[in-house]
Design an enzyme around this catalytic site. Structure first.
Site, PDB file in Angstrom:
ATOM      1  N   HIS A 108       0.816  -1.219   0.000  1.00  0.00           N
ATOM      2  CA  HIS A 108       0.000   0.000   0.000  1.00  0.00           C
ATOM      3  C   HIS A 108       0.851   1.271   0.000  1.00  0.00           C
ATOM      4  CE1 HIS A 108      -3.720  -2.340   1.730  1.00  0.00           C
ATOM      5  NE2 HIS A 108      -3.532  -2.538   0.433  1.00  0.00           N
ATOM      6  N   SER A 177      -7.050  -6.749  10.091  1.00  0.00           N
ATOM      7  CA  SER A 177      -8.461  -7.133  10.237  1.00  0.00           C
ATOM      8  C   SER A 177      -8.935  -7.969   9.053  1.00  0.00           C
ATOM      9  CB  SER A 177      -9.332  -5.881  10.363  1.00  0.00           C
ATOM     10  OG  SER A 177      -9.205  -5.097   9.189  1.00  0.00           O
ATOM     11  N   ASN A 201      -3.166 -11.845  16.407  1.00  0.00           N
ATOM     12  CA  ASN A 201      -3.993 -10.640  16.476  1.00  0.00           C
ATOM     13  C   ASN A 201      -4.478 -10.450  17.905  1.00  0.00           C
ATOM     14  OD1 ASN A 201      -6.153  -8.642  16.013  1.00  0.00           O
ATOM     15  ND2 ASN A 201      -5.992  -9.225  13.866  1.00  0.00           N
ATOM     16  N   ALA A 219       0.751  -7.763  19.706  1.00  0.00           N
ATOM     17  CA  ALA A 219       1.857  -8.156  18.830  1.00  0.00           C
ATOM     18  C   ALA A 219       3.209  -8.135  19.536  1.00  0.00           C
ATOM     19  CB  ALA A 219       1.887  -7.230  17.608  1.00  0.00           C
TER      20      ALA A 219
HETATM   21  C1  BJW Z   1      -3.500  -5.663  16.977  1.00  0.00           C
HETATM   22  C2  BJW Z   1      -3.017  -4.777  17.923  1.00  0.00           C
HETATM   23  C3  BJW Z   1      -1.913  -5.196  18.654  1.00  0.00           C
HETATM   24  C4  BJW Z   1      -4.684  -3.832  16.988  1.00  0.00           C
HETATM   25  N1  BJW Z   1      -1.389  -6.390  18.419  1.00  0.00           N
HETATM   26  N2  BJW Z   1      -2.966  -6.851  16.764  1.00  0.00           N
HETATM   27  C5  BJW Z   1     -16.583  -1.178  -2.841  1.00  0.00           C
HETATM   28  C6  BJW Z   1     -16.247   0.102  -3.275  1.00  0.00           C
HETATM   29  C7  BJW Z   1     -14.907   0.439  -3.571  1.00  0.00           C
HETATM   30  C8  BJW Z   1     -13.898  -0.503  -3.484  1.00  0.00           C
HETATM   31  C9  BJW Z   1     -14.242  -1.774  -3.045  1.00  0.00           C
HETATM   32  C10 BJW Z   1     -15.570  -2.101  -2.741  1.00  0.00           C
HETATM   33  N3  BJW Z   1     -15.580  -3.400  -2.350  1.00  0.00           N
HETATM   34  C11 BJW Z   1     -14.331  -3.892  -2.391  1.00  0.00           C
HETATM   35  C12 BJW Z   1     -13.498  -2.922  -2.810  1.00  0.00           C
HETATM   36  C13 BJW Z   1     -12.020  -3.054  -2.974  1.00  0.00           C
HETATM   37  C14 BJW Z   1     -11.321  -2.304  -1.853  1.00  0.00           C
HETATM   38  C15 BJW Z   1     -11.712  -2.922  -0.525  1.00  0.00           C
HETATM   39  O1  BJW Z   1     -11.215  -3.943  -0.121  1.00  0.00           O
HETATM   40  N4  BJW Z   1     -12.642  -2.305   0.188  1.00  0.00           N
HETATM   41  C16 BJW Z   1     -13.191  -2.901   1.425  1.00  0.00           C
HETATM   42  C17 BJW Z   1     -12.856  -2.015   2.624  1.00  0.00           C
HETATM   43  C18 BJW Z   1     -14.654  -3.101   1.208  1.00  0.00           C
HETATM   44  N5  BJW Z   1      -9.880  -2.449  -2.086  1.00  0.00           N
HETATM   45  C19 BJW Z   1      -9.261  -1.643  -2.896  1.00  0.00           C
HETATM   46  O2  BJW Z   1      -9.804  -0.693  -3.435  1.00  0.00           O
HETATM   47  C20 BJW Z   1      -7.805  -1.963  -3.157  1.00  0.00           C
HETATM   48  N6  BJW Z   1      -7.558  -2.044  -4.558  1.00  0.00           N
HETATM   49  C21 BJW Z   1      -8.099  -3.014  -5.290  1.00  0.00           C
HETATM   50  O3  BJW Z   1      -8.825  -3.881  -4.821  1.00  0.00           O
HETATM   51  O4  BJW Z   1      -7.721  -2.959  -6.612  1.00  0.00           O
HETATM   52  C22 BJW Z   1      -8.303  -3.922  -7.516  1.00  0.00           C
HETATM   53  C23 BJW Z   1      -7.588  -5.225  -7.549  1.00  0.00           C
HETATM   54  C24 BJW Z   1      -8.119  -6.249  -8.311  1.00  0.00           C
HETATM   55  C25 BJW Z   1      -7.490  -7.489  -8.358  1.00  0.00           C
HETATM   56  C26 BJW Z   1      -6.300  -7.702  -7.677  1.00  0.00           C
HETATM   57  C27 BJW Z   1      -5.755  -6.679  -6.975  1.00  0.00           C
HETATM   58  C28 BJW Z   1      -6.416  -5.447  -6.907  1.00  0.00           C
HETATM   59  C29 BJW Z   1      -6.901  -0.879  -2.585  1.00  0.00           C
HETATM   60  C30 BJW Z   1      -6.945  -0.856  -1.091  1.00  0.00           C
HETATM   61  C31 BJW Z   1      -6.122   0.304  -0.550  1.00  0.00           C
HETATM   62  C32 BJW Z   1      -6.220   0.375   0.964  1.00  0.00           C
HETATM   63  N7  BJW Z   1      -5.691   1.591   1.399  1.00  0.00           N
HETATM   64  C33 BJW Z   1      -5.575   1.825   2.838  1.00  0.00           C
HETATM   65  C34 BJW Z   1      -4.983   3.225   3.022  1.00  0.00           C
HETATM   66  C35 BJW Z   1      -3.495   3.196   2.595  1.00  0.00           C
HETATM   67  C36 BJW Z   1      -2.797   4.461   2.854  1.00  0.00           C
HETATM   68  C37 BJW Z   1      -2.882   4.889   4.288  1.00  0.00           C
HETATM   69  O5  BJW Z   1      -2.267   4.243   5.180  1.00  0.00           O
HETATM   70  O6  BJW Z   1      -3.565   5.872   4.519  1.00  0.00           O
HETATM   71  O7  BJW Z   1      -4.721   0.830   3.436  1.00  0.00           O
HETATM   72  S1  BJW Z   1      -7.103   1.607   3.743  1.00  0.00           S
HETATM   73  C38 BJW Z   1      -6.374   0.885   5.160  1.00  0.00           C
HETATM   74  O8  BJW Z   1      -6.819  -0.503   5.326  1.00  0.00           O
HETATM   75  C39 BJW Z   1      -4.868   0.822   4.873  1.00  0.00           C
HETATM   76  C40 BJW Z   1      -4.504  -0.517   5.448  1.00  0.00           C
HETATM   77  O9  BJW Z   1      -3.282  -0.963   4.899  1.00  0.00           O
HETATM   78  C41 BJW Z   1      -5.688  -1.370   5.093  1.00  0.00           C
HETATM   79  C42 BJW Z   1      -5.817  -2.612   5.936  1.00  0.00           C
HETATM   80  O10 BJW Z   1      -6.029  -2.304   7.289  1.00  0.00           O
HETATM   81  P1  BJW Z   1      -5.382  -3.201   8.427  1.00  0.00           P
HETATM   82  O11 BJW Z   1      -3.918  -3.110   8.375  1.00  0.00           O
HETATM   83  O12 BJW Z   1      -5.974  -4.541   8.403  1.00  0.00           O
HETATM   84  O13 BJW Z   1      -5.850  -2.364   9.739  1.00  0.00           O
HETATM   85  P2  BJW Z   1      -7.213  -2.440  10.547  1.00  0.00           P
HETATM   86  O14 BJW Z   1      -7.282  -1.200  11.350  1.00  0.00           O
HETATM   87  O15 BJW Z   1      -8.348  -2.783   9.691  1.00  0.00           O
HETATM   88  O16 BJW Z   1      -6.988  -3.692  11.524  1.00  0.00           O
HETATM   89  C43 BJW Z   1      -6.002  -3.659  12.557  1.00  0.00           C
HETATM   90  C44 BJW Z   1      -5.937  -5.041  13.170  1.00  0.00           C
HETATM   91  O17 BJW Z   1      -4.904  -5.032  14.136  1.00  0.00           O
HETATM   92  C45 BJW Z   1      -7.231  -5.444  13.906  1.00  0.00           C
HETATM   93  O18 BJW Z   1      -7.571  -6.766  13.505  1.00  0.00           O
HETATM   94  C46 BJW Z   1      -6.841  -5.389  15.377  1.00  0.00           C
HETATM   95  O19 BJW Z   1      -7.501  -6.386  16.147  1.00  0.00           O
HETATM   96  C47 BJW Z   1      -5.368  -5.653  15.313  1.00  0.00           C
HETATM   97  N8  BJW Z   1      -4.600  -5.055  16.416  1.00  0.00           N
HETATM   98  N9  BJW Z   1      -3.815  -3.652  17.919  1.00  0.00           N
HETATM   99  C48 BJW Z   1      -1.974  -7.201  17.495  1.00  0.00           C
HETATM  100  N10 BJW Z   1      -1.379  -4.399  19.613  1.00  0.00           N
END
Ligand code: BJW
Length: 240
Positions: A108, A177, A201, A219
């Site tokens: 990302h 997540s 997690n 973590a």
């Molecule tokens: C702990 C802890 C501790 C806490 N110890 N654990 C409808 C409309 C538009 C788009 C879509 C749609 N439906 C689906 C899509 C696709 C979309 C998508 O998935 N959307 C869903 C949300 C519905 N995806 C995309 O658009 C992606 N592109 C895409 O799909 O292109 C097409 C494609 C086709 C074929 C192959 C490949 C691609 C792009 C996604 C870009 C995401 N961008 C972000 C922002 C990045 C920049 C920034 O940082 O600002 O990325 S969003 C955000 O979520 C960020 C993260 O990397 C990403 C994931 O989040 P993460 O890391 O999982 O964090 P959290 O907060 O969700 O979870 C934290 C976890 O930690 C929890 O489980 C806690 O329990 C745990 N935790 N403390 C251990 N101490």
């Protein structure tokens, strides 16, 4: 033998960087549609740049934690035994690198880089991003943006990531997540390729059925403990 590690915001939470979807998550306070889409940037670049400026400042003040350090140690120890660790992070922070990890794939993007939308070059960027400034490489004005992947944009390095998932023997998801595509499908892809799957997690992730093993805890405790066990197992049995 190949180990695939996927990290998410939870691995950096104990370094003081906010997650997206938790109780104090960024997407609880702000809508991702206002801050993390190409349309949002077009509509209100100042709002989007301010959000990333604040996060870049927070990142520069943050330090890697014991989970980042344990993964760096794992990479070194596995590599000395001829085992590849592929560390793929959804995080835009550089805490894995600062903890000593040598190879990190940022699917990302990276917060400490800017990208020019005209010439597609990336540049190291540690300060606030100027509004409407010219690209220092090609001179195009108003073309710089944070080097991050927003919703509806294609994540980076997907060809290599897919290849590494298809040859993984062990897949571990840490602090994510599992809600964002395509990272959300990695566990199933690795499992289909024959990998054992582990989740670390604070709380169980939605795709529980895809994991052979779950370790629930912060973590900074759960990752060093898991790394210690993997290395002990390797030393006694020679394989994972
Ligand atoms: C702990 C802890 C501790 C806490 N110890 N654990 C409808 C409309 C538009 C788009 C879509 C749609 N439906 C689906 C899509 C696709 C979309 C998508 O998935 N959307 C869903 C949300 C519905 N995806 C995309 O658009 C992606 N592109 C895409 O799909 O292109 C097409 C494609 C086709 C074929 C192959 C490949 C691609 C792009 C996604 C870009 C995401 N961008 C972000 C922002 C990045 C920049 C920034 O940082 O600002 O990325 S969003 C955000 O979520 C960020 C993260 O990397 C990403 C994931 O989040 P993460 O890391 O999982 O964090 P959290 O907060 O969700 O979870 C934290 C976890 O930690 C929890 O489980 C806690 O329990 C745990 N935790 N403390 C251990 N101490």
């Amino acid at each position: 033998m190949n180990v695939f590690v996927l990290t998410g915001a939870g691995v950096s939470a104990e370094s003081g960087l906010a997650t997206f979807r938790g109780k104090d998550g960024m997407w609880r306070r702000h809508s991702p549609f206002d801050l993390a889409t190409p349309q949002a940037f077009k509509r209100d670049p100042d709002l989007v740049l301010s959000f990333y400026d604040a996060r870049r400042r927070a990142l520069l003040a943050a330090l890697p934690n014991d989970a980042h350090r344990a993964l760096a140690r794992l990479e070194t120890e596995l590599s000395s035994r001829g085992i590849t660790l592929f560390l793929c992070t959804q995080n835009v922070d550089d805490l894995h690198e600062r903890a000593g990890s040598q190879e990190v794939t940022h699917m990302h993007g990276e917060l400490r880089k800017a990208r020019c939308t005209a010439c597609d070059q990336t540049l190291a960027w540690d300060g606030d991003m100027p509004r409407g400034a010219a690209c220092p490489r090609c001179g195009a004005s108003g073309s710089l943006r944070p080097h991050v992947v927003w919703f509806e944009e294609m994540p980076l390095h997907m060809e290599r990531i897919d290849a590494m998932l298809d040859r993984a023997d062990l897949f571990v998801a840490i602090g994510t997540s599992g809600t964002v595509h395509p990272a959300s499908r990695f566990v199933e892809q690795a499992r289909a390729a024959g990998a054992s799957t582990v989740e670390i997690n604070l709380q169980p992730y939605g795709r529980g059925a895809a994991f052979d093993e779950r370790r629930i805890g912060p973590a900074t405790r759960a990752v060093p403990a898991w790394v210690g066990e993997v290395l002990a197992k390797l030393d006694s049995a020679g394989n994972l």
